[in-house]
Design an enzyme around this catalytic site. Structure first.
Site, PDB file in Angstrom:
ATOM      1  CE  LYS A  23      -1.781   2.170   3.751  1.00 31.80           C
ATOM      2  NZ  LYS A  23      -1.995   3.625   3.610  1.00 31.80           N
ATOM      3  CG  ASN A  24       2.513   2.616   3.545  1.00 38.54           C
ATOM      4  OD1 ASN A  24       1.399   3.096   3.429  1.00 38.54           O
ATOM      5  ND2 ASN A  24       2.978   2.176   4.703  1.00 38.54           N
ATOM      6  CB  CYS A 118      -4.884   7.093  10.081  1.00 41.10           C
ATOM      7  SG  CYS A 118      -5.420   5.518   9.426  1.00 41.10           S
ATOM      8  NE  ARG A 123      -0.244  10.750   9.715  1.00 40.93           N
ATOM      9  CZ  ARG A 123      -0.723   9.643   9.152  1.00 40.93           C
ATOM     10  NH1 ARG A 123       0.099   8.700   8.753  1.00 40.93           N
ATOM     11  NH2 ARG A 123      -2.010   9.475   8.991  1.00 40.93           N
ATOM     12  CG  ASP A 307       2.598   1.718   9.335  1.00 38.55           C
ATOM     13  OD1 ASP A 307       2.132   2.597  10.072  1.00 38.55           O
ATOM     14  OD2 ASP A 307       2.675   1.837   8.098  1.00 38.55           O
ATOM     15  NE  ARG A 399      -7.160   4.800   4.574  1.00 36.12           N
ATOM     16  CZ  ARG A 399      -6.196   5.184   5.401  1.00 36.12           C
ATOM     17  NH1 ARG A 399      -6.348   5.069   6.707  1.00 36.12           N
ATOM     18  NH2 ARG A 399      -5.084   5.686   4.944  1.00 36.12           N
TER      19      ARG A 399
END
Length: 420
Positions: A23-24, A118, A123, A307, A399
């Site tokens: 995903k990232n 999220c 951030r 994570d 997600r």
């Protein structure tokens, strides 16, 4: 329609699955498609809500998108007609901020909403803005949007005050089309940054040092059509290894990259898990042993990833001894603690450290996901708990985890999805 997962726990997981694309990594790579003079074809794209949101965002700008039955995505920017990333899409996924660098580098203009995603703490995007300004962009914040303008970006020496993954990616994508040499110091070293650099290199960019804290870019006039396969998702892989550990099972994950999560494998071994690595496969096997509590300290790659702290906290609550999980990246990332307590967990928080005392048995409960990785910790705990658990608000899990209930069922879990 809102969904929930119903999990009957207490059964050791056993079997084999394959890792999905990361995903990232995939989100900035899809956005990199903006930079080319022809289509970028991306394979190993995971079927995730964040990917859908990213494609909606690109489509809203006029980019031509094609997706085949294998989820290979073709991104053709030649039809792009808008350089605006609207709030309604950016607010769903803060990674949308990475369209900023490509847009201002190629088109000289970008208007991107300040990001959402999220709710795990502040951030800020100040490092993105600082880096782009160093390359010559003129940036203002207007009505909740970042407005960036540039005649032609120029190479620069950029030192980032803090390690930021999306900041590194945004500046890197801008620098590939800037005139001259750019040096990014204190750059993020994550495998997802390396994967983006590999994609950009396939498109004709000149990049050295990705994976180290200093990345050097020689700007080129244009990037070309290319194809790229997304790296395996290390966080997804490690989540399933934790699920094997907490249930006392044995799970093998294939088509992954064990070299990208060595810090996690080391902690799994410290917790009493037998870890076996064979090429692109990794196996976690408890071999009948009990879990041991471990201390975790999150930090930028290659240290232990933020994570994965929620998943290890879930392991610690059933492990022998006292474990400490210290979160050094985000200041609001223990929202899962109150939900884990519903299983009977003994956890206290002191500052940025969650201290847990392991229990022999967890009880199934009604719990609610608060963010992406928190939801993974609740599912892991549910797999170990006696009785039935209902996890609601699982749009968070969708997600970042592809087909999670199907993969868990492949490993012998009793899990089903229902409408809330």
């Amino acid at each position: 329609m809102a969904s929930k997962l119903i999990i009957s726990g207490g059964t050791p997981l056993s079997g084999q699955i394959s890792a999905s694309g990361a995903k990232n990594a995939v989100l900035p790579i899809l956005c990199a498609g903006i930079l080319g003079e022809g289509p970028l074809t991306v394979s190993n794209v995971p079927h995730l809500q964040d990917v859908t949101t990213c494609l909606e965002l690109l489509g809203s700008m006029g980019v031509t998108l094609e997706v085949d039955e294998k989820l290979n995505v073709s991104i053709d920017p030649r039809t792009l007609s808008s350089q605006v990333a609207h709030y309604d899409l950016v607010s769903k996924m803060r990674a949308s901020i990475v369209v900023l660098g490509p847009l201002v580098a190629k088109y000289g203009y970008a208007k991107v909403s300040l990001p959402g995603g999220c709710a795990i703490g502040s951030r800020p995007v100040d490092q993105h803005i600082k880096g782009l300004e160093a390359l010559g962009a003129r940036i203002e914040i207007e009505d909740g949007y970042i407005v960036a303008k540039a005649d032609k970006l120029k190479g620069a020496h950029i030192y980032m005050d803090m390690v930021t993954v999306t900041g590194t990616e945004n500046i890197l994508m801008a620098a590939v089309l800037a005139e001259g040499e750019s040096i990014l110091e204190n750059a993020a070293r994550e495998p997802e940054v390396v994967d983006l650099a590999d994609c950009l290199i396939a498109m004709g960019a000149k990049i050295e040092g990705a994976g180290t804290n200093t990345i050097t870019v020689q700007g080129v006039p244009a990037l070309k059509a290319a194809s790229h396969r997304v790296v395996a998702d290390r966080i997804e892989t490690c989540t399933y290894l934790c699920a094997a550990a907490i249930t006392g099972g044995k799970v093998t994950v294939h088509k992954t990259r064990p070299d990208t999560f060595e810090a996690v494998l080391s902690k799994l071994e410290e917790a009493g898990v037998k870890v076996t690595v064979e090429g692109e496969s990794v196996t976690a096997d408890m071999e009948g042993r009990a879990l041991k509590a471990v201390d975790i300290y999150t930090a930028p790659y290659p240290a232990f990833p933020t994570d994965m702290q929620a998943q290890f906290l879930a392991m610690n609550i059933v492990a022998k001894g006292v474990g400490r999980v210290t979160e050094n990246i985000f200041e609001n990332r223990f929202m899962h603690v109150d939900e884990l307590k519903r299983f009977g967990a003994k956890i206290s928080i002191t500052g940025n450290t969650a201290i847990s005392e392991g229990l022999p048995v967890l009880k199934g409960a009604e719990v609610m996901a608060t963010d992406l990785r928190a939801s993974a910790s609740l599912i892991i705990a549910a797999l170990a708990a006696q009785g039935e658990t209902t996890v609601s608000r699982i749009y968070h899990i969708d997600r970042g985890y592809e087909c999670i209930e199907e993969k868990l069922r492949q490993l012998g879990a009793t899990v089903r999805r229902e409408a809330s």
